[in-house]
Structures are given as structure tokens and as C-alpha cells.
Design a protein around this motif. Structure first.
Motif, PDB file in Angstrom:
ATOM      1  N   SER A   1     103.126 -39.404 127.069  1.00 54.15           N
ATOM      2  CA  SER A   1     103.246 -40.284 125.915  1.00 54.15           C
ATOM      3  C   SER A   1     102.344 -39.797 124.790  1.00 54.15           C
ATOM      4  CB  SER A   1     102.847 -41.715 126.317  1.00 54.15           C
ATOM      5  OG  SER A   1     102.903 -42.581 125.223  1.00 54.15           O
ATOM      6  N   TYR A   2     102.754 -40.089 123.569  1.00 51.54           N
ATOM      7  CA  TYR A   2     101.899 -39.830 122.408  1.00 51.54           C
ATOM      8  C   TYR A   2     100.830 -40.920 122.305  1.00 51.54           C
ATOM      9  CZ  TYR A   2     105.616 -36.666 120.796  1.00 51.54           C
ATOM     10  OH  TYR A   2     106.544 -35.663 120.687  1.00 51.54           O
ATOM     11  N   GLN A   3     101.053 -42.046 122.991  1.00 50.36           N
ATOM     12  CA  GLN A   3     100.164 -43.210 122.922  1.00 50.36           C
ATOM     13  C   GLN A   3      99.260 -43.251 124.156  1.00 50.36           C
ATOM     14  OE1 GLN A   3     102.208 -46.917 122.274  1.00 50.36           O
ATOM     15  NE2 GLN A   3     100.675 -48.054 123.396  1.00 50.36           N
ATOM     16  N   HIS A   4      97.976 -43.528 123.918  1.00 48.57           N
ATOM     17  CA  HIS A   4      97.004 -43.621 125.003  1.00 48.57           C
ATOM     18  C   HIS A   4      96.028 -44.746 124.693  1.00 48.57           C
ATOM     19  CE1 HIS A   4      98.455 -39.813 126.613  1.00 48.57           C
ATOM     20  NE2 HIS A   4      98.487 -39.401 125.359  1.00 48.57           N
ATOM     21  N   THR A   5      95.387 -45.244 125.732  1.00 45.37           N
ATOM     22  CA  THR A   5      94.362 -46.261 125.552  1.00 45.37           C
ATOM     23  C   THR A   5      93.012 -45.619 125.842  1.00 45.37           C
ATOM     24  OG1 THR A   5      95.903 -47.975 126.242  1.00 45.37           O
ATOM     25  CG2 THR A   5      93.565 -48.541 126.261  1.00 45.37           C
ATOM     26  N   LEU A   6      92.095 -45.782 124.915  1.00 48.56           N
ATOM     27  CA  LEU A   6      90.759 -45.215 125.039  1.00 48.56           C
ATOM     28  C   LEU A   6      89.752 -46.304 124.698  1.00 48.56           C
ATOM     29  CD1 LEU A   6      89.061 -42.601 125.495  1.00 48.56           C
ATOM     30  CD2 LEU A   6      89.234 -42.230 123.040  1.00 48.56           C
ATOM     31  N   LYS A   7      88.947 -46.667 125.664  1.00 46.05           N
ATOM     32  CA  LYS A   7      87.946 -47.723 125.485  1.00 46.05           C
ATOM     33  C   LYS A   7      88.563 -48.994 124.925  1.00 46.05           C
ATOM     34  CE  LYS A   7      84.145 -44.500 124.946  1.00 46.05           C
ATOM     35  NZ  LYS A   7      83.029 -44.050 124.121  1.00 46.05           N
ATOM     36  N   GLY A   8      89.720 -49.353 125.444  1.00 45.31           N
ATOM     37  CA  GLY A   8      90.387 -50.586 125.041  1.00 45.31           C
ATOM     38  C   GLY A   8      91.167 -50.517 123.738  1.00 45.31           C
ATOM     39  N   GLU A   9      91.187 -49.379 123.100  1.00 41.75           N
ATOM     40  CA  GLU A   9      91.926 -49.226 121.837  1.00 41.75           C
ATOM     41  C   GLU A   9      93.094 -48.272 122.026  1.00 41.75           C
ATOM     42  OE1 GLU A   9      90.153 -48.958 118.096  1.00 41.75           O
ATOM     43  OE2 GLU A   9      88.210 -49.703 118.777  1.00 41.75           O
ATOM     44  N   THR A  10      94.178 -48.563 121.320  1.00 38.86           N
ATOM     45  CA  THR A  10      95.347 -47.695 121.360  1.00 38.86           C
ATOM     46  C   THR A  10      95.162 -46.562 120.361  1.00 38.86           C
ATOM     47  OG1 THR A  10      96.777 -49.537 121.967  1.00 38.86           O
ATOM     48  CG2 THR A  10      97.850 -47.589 121.035  1.00 38.86           C
ATOM     49  N   ILE A  11      95.316 -45.353 120.850  1.00 41.08           N
ATOM     50  CA  ILE A  11      95.268 -44.170 119.986  1.00 41.08           C
ATOM     51  C   ILE A  11      96.555 -43.385 120.174  1.00 41.08           C
ATOM     52  CG2 ILE A  11      92.750 -44.013 120.006  1.00 41.08           C
ATOM     53  CD1 ILE A  11      93.136 -41.597 121.956  1.00 41.08           C
ATOM     54  N   TYR A  12      96.875 -42.551 119.210  1.00 44.20           N
ATOM     55  CA  TYR A  12      98.054 -41.693 119.291  1.00 44.20           C
ATOM     56  C   TYR A  12      97.615 -40.252 119.148  1.00 44.20           C
ATOM     57  CZ  TYR A  12     100.737 -45.930 118.766  1.00 44.20           C
ATOM     58  OH  TYR A  12     101.269 -47.181 118.969  1.00 44.20           O
ATOM     59  N   VAL A  13      98.136 -39.422 120.014  1.00 45.47           N
ATOM     60  CA  VAL A  13      97.923 -37.986 119.916  1.00 45.47           C
ATOM     61  C   VAL A  13      99.098 -37.460 119.106  1.00 45.47           C
ATOM     62  CG1 VAL A  13      97.706 -35.827 121.186  1.00 45.47           C
ATOM     63  CG2 VAL A  13      96.733 -37.940 122.120  1.00 45.47           C
ATOM     64  N   ILE A  14      98.809 -37.004 117.899  1.00 44.01           N
ATOM     65  CA  ILE A  14      99.860 -36.597 116.968  1.00 44.01           C
ATOM     66  C   ILE A  14      99.814 -35.091 116.788  1.00 44.01           C
ATOM     67  CG2 ILE A  14     100.755 -36.862 114.626  1.00 44.01           C
ATOM     68  CD1 ILE A  14      99.395 -39.621 114.559  1.00 44.01           C
ATOM     69  N   PRO A  15     100.899 -34.402 117.122  1.00 45.93           N
ATOM     70  CA  PRO A  15     100.937 -32.953 116.883  1.00 45.93           C
ATOM     71  C   PRO A  15     100.690 -32.632 115.394  1.00 45.93           C
ATOM     72  CG  PRO A  15     102.769 -33.627 118.254  1.00 45.93           C
ATOM     73  CD  PRO A  15     102.125 -34.886 117.752  1.00 45.93           C
ATOM     74  N   THR A  16      99.977 -31.567 115.154  1.00 42.06           N
ATOM     75  CA  THR A  16      99.613 -31.186 113.791  1.00 42.06           C
ATOM     76  C   THR A  16     100.822 -31.086 112.873  1.00 42.06           C
ATOM     77  OG1 THR A  16      97.746 -29.951 114.667  1.00 42.06           O
ATOM     78  CG2 THR A  16      98.391 -29.468 112.410  1.00 42.06           C
ATOM     79  N   ASN A  17     101.941 -30.570 113.366  1.00 39.12           N
ATOM     80  CA  ASN A  17     103.117 -30.399 112.500  1.00 39.12           C
ATOM     81  C   ASN A  17     103.789 -31.723 112.149  1.00 39.12           C
ATOM     82  OD1 ASN A  17     103.805 -30.425 115.235  1.00 39.12           O
ATOM     83  ND2 ASN A  17     105.739 -29.403 114.874  1.00 39.12           N
ATOM     84  N   PHE A  18     103.333 -32.851 112.713  1.00 43.50           N
ATOM     85  CA  PHE A  18     103.854 -34.168 112.330  1.00 43.50           C
ATOM     86  C   PHE A  18     103.007 -34.795 111.221  1.00 43.50           C
ATOM     87  CE2 PHE A  18     105.757 -35.304 116.776  1.00 43.50           C
ATOM     88  CZ  PHE A  18     106.596 -34.221 116.698  1.00 43.50           C
ATOM     89  N   LEU A  19     101.881 -34.203 110.897  1.00 44.57           N
ATOM     90  CA  LEU A  19     100.985 -34.779 109.886  1.00 44.57           C
ATOM     91  C   LEU A  19     101.496 -34.482 108.479  1.00 44.57           C
ATOM     92  CD1 LEU A  19      97.518 -33.839 111.410  1.00 44.57           C
ATOM     93  CD2 LEU A  19      98.628 -36.071 111.453  1.00 44.57           C
ATOM     94  N   PRO A  20     101.171 -35.387 107.550  1.00 46.75           N
ATOM     95  CA  PRO A  20     101.607 -35.154 106.160  1.00 46.75           C
ATOM     96  C   PRO A  20     100.897 -33.978 105.521  1.00 46.75           C
ATOM     97  CG  PRO A  20     100.469 -37.281 106.373  1.00 46.75           C
ATOM     98  CD  PRO A  20     100.492 -36.639 107.723  1.00 46.75           C
TER      99      PRO A  20
END
Length: 126
Positions: A107-126
Motif C-alpha cells: 500500500s501507499y498508505q501506512h500508519t506511523l505512530k498513530g498517524e496516516t502517512i503516504y509513501v509517494i513515488p517521486t514521479n507522482f510529485l508536482p
């Protein structure tokens, strides 16, 4: 410098937003955007809209793979496009939806210390 800094330089000075180094959007200064040919502006807007759709897909369905293809625009389509405009490619999103991996652990979505984070590939960034 009165609008001469590129958007990448502005973002790097004023925030810690993640951006990619060779972004079609971030290569321009505000002055260049305001003075570019309409067809080049349309290319840029289309690219930005598609990146927005990619990021929305990533957060809405984080276990699905996001696929797209890139191709060059025909030279005849925008004869007055500048060199930076030639760097903008046509981004076509795939309508197919397939899992990112063999289970929902991929998944691109993960939970870290109770918060949802997304691992976004560099080529998806603006």
C-alpha cells in the motif's frame, strides 16, 4: 529578483514541501508562466491536473497500482513552445485498476505512530 526564481526555488526557500527536481511545473518562474504561449500553458495545466488525479487515486485507493504512460506532444501542435514546454509530456492515466501487490500490506498508505502517512513515488510529485 522580481519573478525570476523558478517555482522549485521558491518552494525550497519557503517550505519543506516535497517536490521533484525535474518537474515540468517547477522548472518555470512565475514570470515565464504569465508570458508563455497559450498552447504551452494548456500542456502545463493538463499535466498538473493529471498529477492531481494521480495523488487523489493514491489516497483514495492506496492498495491499487497507479499506471500511466508518457509521450511527446507533436511538434506541430504548438510551434512556438519554448524549450521548457518541450519538456512537458502528455501524461495518459490508465483506467485499469490492479492491486499494488499480492495483499493489502502492499500500500501507499501506512500508519506511523498513530498517524496516516503516504509513501509517494517521486514521479507522482508536482
Amino acid at each position: 529578483k522580481g519573478g525570476e526564481d523558478t517555482l522549485l526555488e521558491i518552494v525550497n526557500k519557503r517550505s519543506s514541501l516535497p517536490v521533484r527536481k525535474h518537474s515540468p511545473l517547477m522548472q518555470y518562474s512565475i514570470k515565464e508562466i504569465l508570458n508563455m504561449p497559450h498552447c504551452e500553458f494548456q500542456r502545463l495545466i493538463n499535466w498538473v491536473e493529471n498529477i492531481y488525479i494521480i495523488l487523489n487515486r493514491l489516497t483514495a485507493q492506496p492498495t491499487n497500482k497507479i499506471e500511466y504512460s508518457l509521450s511527446n506532444f507533436p511538434d506541430s501542435q504548438c510551434p512556438h513552445v519554448g524549450n521548457k514546454g518541450k519538456n512537458i509530456q502528455y501524461l495518459k492515466l490508465s483506467e485499469a485498476f490492479e492491486p499494488l501487490g499480492s495483499s493489502n500490506e502492499y500500500s501507499y498508505q501506512h500508519t506511523l505512530k498513530g498517524e496516516t502517512i503516504y509513501v509517494i513515488p517521486t514521479n507522482f510529485l508536482p
